[in-house]
Motif scaffolding. Structure first.
Motif, mmCIF file in Angstrom:
data_model
loop_
_atom_site.group_PDB
_atom_site.id
_atom_site.type_symbol
_atom_site.label_atom_id
_atom_site.label_comp_id
_atom_site.label_asym_id
_atom_site.label_seq_id
_atom_site.Cartn_x
_atom_site.Cartn_y
_atom_site.Cartn_z
ATOM 1 N N ALA A 139 0.863 -1.206 0.097
ATOM 2 C CA ALA A 139 0.140 -0.029 -0.188
ATOM 3 C C ALA A 139 0.922 1.200 0.116
ATOM 4 N N GLY A 140 0.566 2.056 -1.003
ATOM 5 C CA GLY A 140 1.498 3.393 -0.984
ATOM 6 C C GLY A 140 2.671 3.303 -1.701
ATOM 7 N N ARG A 141 2.804 2.165 -2.042
ATOM 8 C CA ARG A 141 4.436 1.842 -2.746
ATOM 9 C C ARG A 141 4.162 1.719 -4.391
ATOM 10 N N ARG A 142 5.568 1.877 -4.843
ATOM 11 C CA ARG A 142 5.700 1.701 -6.406
ATOM 12 C C ARG A 142 6.021 0.360 -6.457
ATOM 13 N N VAL A 143 5.216 -0.155 -7.306
ATOM 14 C CA VAL A 143 5.203 -1.804 -7.552
ATOM 15 C C VAL A 143 5.496 -1.900 -8.996
ATOM 16 N N LEU A 144 6.627 -2.751 -9.432
ATOM 17 C CA LEU A 144 6.738 -3.127 -10.818
ATOM 18 C C LEU A 144 6.586 -4.510 -11.257
ATOM 19 N N ASP A 145 5.637 -4.991 -12.057
ATOM 20 C CA ASP A 145 5.209 -6.391 -12.250
ATOM 21 C C ASP A 145 6.191 -6.662 -13.619
ATOM 22 N N LEU A 146 7.315 -7.336 -13.387
ATOM 23 C CA LEU A 146 8.179 -7.714 -14.398
ATOM 24 C C LEU A 146 7.930 -8.816 -15.326
ATOM 25 N N GLY A 147 7.622 -8.673 -16.474
ATOM 26 C CA GLY A 147 7.108 -9.903 -17.396
ATOM 27 C C GLY A 147 5.601 -9.833 -16.894
#
Ligand SMILES: C[S@@+](CC[C@H](N)C(=O)[O-])C[C@H]1O[C@@H](n2cnc3c(N)ncnc32)[C@H](O)[C@@H]1O
Length: 277
Positions: free
Chosen positions: A59-67
């Motif tokens: 929550a509130g974070r920057r998430v990168l979904d790789l692939g």
């Protein structure tokens, strides 16, 4: 050789398996009845709870979904993790119109204000150094031919102490490690028969021929990394391997594999958290 007879050279690892086009293996799989819930529901929830159980909030974070592939998990994360941003990246552009159609068909909001998609290179993720709090890679690393370069790139984009969530199923040396279970549901056939026989068998059972070639690409995209090698590579790339959950069921060991490593045969998959040092 393509159906038209022209030589076919995949532009990226996996080639037609993951190009997302109608008739590709990835599109065929994403239209199976159980696929949506397994990814929008179960996979996204597993990412969220596996992190939360170790006090890692998204929550509130920057998430990168790789692939991110078809983007279904990214959409589930955007809807339910509370992340400030979910950026889905893949070598192939995510077909956002198809994602929206599938979401609508399942009664789910087709977009999210905190979700966007981008195209990445094999070892280039288009974001600045230290700009991501958590990277997730669901069913991805087993399709990357040689991943130290990609691990360095994940290390580059994460903040110090940032989290790398990795899920792999199935590992190549396990019963369904060929990734062909929807078409050839026979444990360990790939280890017993070898690559050429597996490709011939795919071409014998998968219709139409264009889908068969895409499924051959899916098989050929699988690397042969073991759990031990994965751990060692993460450590070498500057990660602290914090939590590891194996996936393993009872297996029957075929006669042809009596000399193989039992732990490699039995560990079918893994979910882990690694911390960027
Ligand atoms: C089996 S699919 C998984 C897609 C999605 N994560 C899911 O679980 O449905 C593997 C994906 O990884 C992508 N991929 C492979 N190598 C990659 C790389 N170096 N960088 C980004 N994506 C990659 C492929 O294009 C493919 O879409």
């Amino acid at each position: 050789v393509s159906p038209g007879g022209a030589p076919y050279a995949p532009a990226v690892p996996g080639g037609r398996a993951f190009d997302g086009s109608a008739g590709s293996a990835a599109r065929w799989l994403s239209e199976l009845p159980w696929w949506w819930e397994a990814h929008y529901g179960d996979a996204a929830d597993r990412v969220i709870s596996f992190c939360a159980d170790d006090g890692v909030a998204l929550a509130g974070r920057r998430v990168l979904d790789l692939g991110c592939g078809d983007g279904i998990i990214s959409l589930g994360l955007a809807h339910r993790s509370g992340a400030a941003e979910v950026l889905g990246v893949d070598l192939q552009p995510t077909d956002e119109a198809h994602l929206a159609d599938m979401a609508t068909a399942h009664g789910v909001e087709p977009t999210a204000p905190n979700l966007r998609f981008a195209v990445s290179g094999p070892e280039e993720i288009p974001v600045p150094d230290g700009s991501v709090d958590t990277v997730t890679a669901w069913s991805v690393l087993e399709h990357v031919p040689d991943f130290p370069g990609l691990l360095s790139e994940v290390h580059r984009i994460l903040v110090p102490d940032g989290i790398f969530f990795v899920q792999i199923w199935p590992l190549f040396s396990s019963a369904h490690g060929s990734h062909l279970f929807p078409w050839i549901d026979e444990p360990f056939h790939h280890l017993r028969d070898g690559d050429e026989a597996v490709r011939a068998r795919i071409r014998g059972v998968v219709e139409p021929p264009e889908l068969a070639e895409s499924v051959v690409d899916l098989y050929d995209s699988c690397n042969r990394v073991t759990l031990d090698e994965l751990g060692a590579q993460l450590v070498r790339a500057g990660f602290f391997v914090a939590k590891v959950a194996p996936e393993a069921d009872a297996i029957h060991v075929p006669a042809a594999l009596q000399d193989a490593s039992l732990s490699d045969l039995v560990v079918a998959g893994v979910t882990l958290l690694a911390v960027r040092q």
